[in-house]
Design an enzyme around this catalytic site. Sequence first.
Site, PDB file in Angstrom:
ATOM      1  N   THR A  42     -10.233  14.426   3.625  1.00 30.97           N
ATOM      2  CA  THR A  42      -9.082  14.361   3.835  1.00 30.97           C
ATOM      3  C   THR A  42      -8.293  15.797   3.367  1.00 30.97           C
ATOM      4  O   THR A  42      -9.022  16.864   3.262  1.00 30.97           O
ATOM      5  CB  THR A  42      -8.504  13.568   2.411  1.00 30.97           C
TER       6      THR A  42
ATOM      7  N   ILE B  14       0.788  -1.184  -0.062  1.00 31.35           N
ATOM      8  CA  ILE B  14       0.018  -0.195  -0.066  1.00 31.35           C
ATOM      9  C   ILE B  14       0.726   1.374  -0.046  1.00 31.35           C
ATOM     10  O   ILE B  14       1.843   1.430   0.799  1.00 31.35           O
ATOM     11  CB  ILE B  14      -0.968   0.182   1.255  1.00 31.35           C
TER      12      ILE B  14
ATOM     13  N   LYS C 137      -5.602  11.961 -13.443  1.00 29.62           N
ATOM     14  CA  LYS C 137      -6.597  10.625 -13.035  1.00 29.62           C
ATOM     15  C   LYS C 137      -7.304   9.860 -14.207  1.00 29.62           C
ATOM     16  O   LYS C 137      -7.485   8.698 -13.913  1.00 29.62           O
ATOM     17  CB  LYS C 137      -7.655  11.082 -11.990  1.00 29.62           C
TER      18      LYS C 137
ATOM     19  N   ASN D 145      -2.539   4.111  -3.584  1.00 27.83           N
ATOM     20  CA  ASN D 145      -3.202   5.285  -3.030  1.00 27.83           C
ATOM     21  C   ASN D 145      -2.496   6.496  -3.084  1.00 27.83           C
ATOM     22  O   ASN D 145      -3.466   7.763  -2.708  1.00 27.83           O
ATOM     23  CB  ASN D 145      -3.444   4.699  -1.483  1.00 27.83           C
TER      24      ASN D 145
ATOM     25  N   TYR E 275      -4.877  17.578 -12.129  1.00 31.65           N
ATOM     26  CA  TYR E 275      -5.481  16.351 -11.319  1.00 31.65           C
ATOM     27  C   TYR E 275      -6.511  15.477 -12.375  1.00 31.65           C
ATOM     28  O   TYR E 275      -6.398  14.563 -12.416  1.00 31.65           O
ATOM     29  CB  TYR E 275      -6.405  17.074 -10.194  1.00 31.65           C
TER      30      TYR E 275
END
Length: 256
Positions: free
Chosen positions: A193, A6, A160, A89, A156
């Site tokens: 977050t 991870i 993605k 992640n 971004y």
Amino acid sequence: MKYYIITRTSNEIGEALVKELLARKEQNHIISISRRENVILSELAKTHNKNFSFYKLDLRKTELIKGTIQSIFNNDVHNNNEGIYLINNVGVIGPLGPIEKNTDTEIMDNMIINLISPMILTSHFIKHTNYLESDKRILNISSGLAKYLLPSQSAYSTSKCGLDSFTKSIALEQKEKKFPVRIVSVYPGVIGTKLQEEIRAANKEDFPLVHLFQGVYGNRHLQTSEDTAKKLLELLLSDTFGHQTVIEELTSILIP
């Protein structure tokens, strides 16, 4: 034994994923790749008598990824494993603002962290597991902003969207393999977050739709890292993992 590799376990979703795995009864080996060591996780692993390894790595330094993965497979992963899983992640939201205001370094950092490093990690993961008959899976953490485009987030969204396309390409490659790796890209939803904090703090002049994110926060519609981690692991370990390459509805809360 199952092995979980991870990235970015220093806080938030990555930390929550490790905590959830440590709390489970089954004996897993969790391997953390992160810029900073999370001492809390190391202590929890000792308390639960679980296998936990930490590899310090800034994923901007892509030239070091190969050696890190080599060390993981030399030192931690046994060939006769029940399953081995990679969760990409790591991610950054910035730079925010119109493209002409983004610096060269900010754009490069975004692409390297969000797209290039997961590509390289995936490449070396597959190289080291090609011959293994065990269950092999990769979960890429993408974003609804890969599909639902907004102004001032071009770097971004592009990174993605690229991650989604990469995931689809690898799924096609693996279909013909004798011992394929199953791979999925997932939109985890709107989570409380630091990335969300960055967006809400953006200047309205640079990001005209900042009010959308402030509204989601004000209405308490943000998911927690803990709930998200549970759902991500449920997806990763599901029997249907890989049937759909891009999962857009892990949660019902998406940016419209």
